[in-house]
Design a protein around this motif. Structure first.
Motif: not given
Length: 317
Positions: A301-309, A80-91
């Motif tokens: 950008r991805n689920i991690c970048s939405d957390v605190c990158v 799931g993170v791979q599919v949409g991480g760069n667009v929505s952050g894949a929360h």
């Protein structure tokens, strides 16, 4: 040599021609693109995750055990993170989205969009797995769709507490599990600590979910995600399991809805206070990005970048 130069020029011209003929993006609205990516990420994660549960349950352990579910959901999250991480952050998780809003990583005005598409993706994924495993489910339970009992199948789609677990114990269980999820996601993406290497985020996030399942899954199925739990629960209520999906476990259904956002904020807050805010700042050696950390992300950008990158501004400095 002349022929070689001409061949190179011809190749460049051909590539330029191809680039000019590329189709324009269909959706110019950023919100639309974010919503579609978050929906597809959630759908992929839920379809593969629920499918792993359905396979283990309906095969009565022939095609997998509890560890198969842990691995299945972990790998499903990674995909799931791979599919949409760069667009929505894949929360793919309402508790993650809510926590990001609390800490200023996601604008509050976007929260309804994230919650809606996560719910829709989870509901549609549950319907898909029900259709794919329809015959297996009915063969397993003899057509008697139940939430509890020896041949219960409601747990394929939503989480339910173990018979010994009280509502208070389950509430604490969900708060702690979600807190561990957000705390570790903060750590994985902290650029001043030990962030995951660029491009490896899906793997580490998937492994984190596997770890939570292995260590904290037996009490109540480690929902750690309100939208993941309530949407399939509503689907099962409609599909034949009835109102028992809300009555079972002393009315368990509300616990994953309420406890997980609380746990997410607590976990992220603990990491921020104990680690992120304690990073030393060295003038001229280490760029102070604390100001960036307080800004909402303009591009997830991805689920991690939405957390605190941190927003990468050093390229212009």
């Amino acid at each position: 040599m002349k022929d070689l130069v001409q061949s190179v020029e011809l190749g460049v011209a051909q590539r330029s021609g191809v680039e000019k003929k590329r189709p324009k993006i269909l959706l110019r609205s950023e919100l639309s693109r974010v919503g579609l990516a978050e929906f597809l990420s959630t759908y992929v994660m839920m379809a593969l995750g629920l499918g792993s549960v359905a396979q283990v349950v309906t095969s009565q352990g022939v095609f997998g055990q509890y560890l198969s579910i842990n691995l299945g959901f972990g790998l499903a999250v990674a995909m799931g993170v791979q599919v949409g991480g760069n667009v929505s952050g894949a929360h793919m998780n309402g508790a993650v989205s809510f926590t990001m809003c609390v800490f200023g990583r996601l604008p509050w005005k976007r929260l309804p969009l994230y919650i809606f598409v996560q719910l829709f993706g989870s509901f549609l994924a549950a319907a898909t797995i029900y259709a794919i495993y329809y015959e297996a489910i009915y063969d397993y339970c003899g057509g008697n769709l139940t939430v509890t009992g020896e041949r219960a199948t409601g747990g394929i789609f939503a989480t339910y507490p173990a018979p010994y677990l009280s509502l208070i114990g389950g509430f604490v269980d969900q708060v702690f599990g979600t807190a561990m999820l957000l705390l570790c996601l903060m750590a994985l993406s902290d650029q001043k600590n030990k962030p995951g290497a660029r491009g490896t985020e899906p793997i580490f996030v998937g492994l984190l979910v596997v770890l939570i399942g292995i260590s904290l899954g037996s009490n109540s199925g480690y929902a750690i995600n309100p939208t993941r739990d309530i949407a399939p629960r509503v689907f099962t209520a409609i599909a034949g399991w009835g109102s028992d999906v809300f009555r079972s476990g002393n009315g368990w259904w509300w616990v994953p809805l309420v406890a997980t956002p609380i746990g997410g904020v607590l976990g992220a807050g603990v990491y921020k206070v104990f680690v992120e805010m304690q990073h030393p700042r060295f003038s001229g050696q280490d760029i102070d990005t604390s100001e960036d950390e307080s800004l909402p992300l303009k591009k997830e950008r991805n689920i991690c970048s939405d957390v605190c990158v941190k927003l990468e501004t050093n390229g212009n400095s």
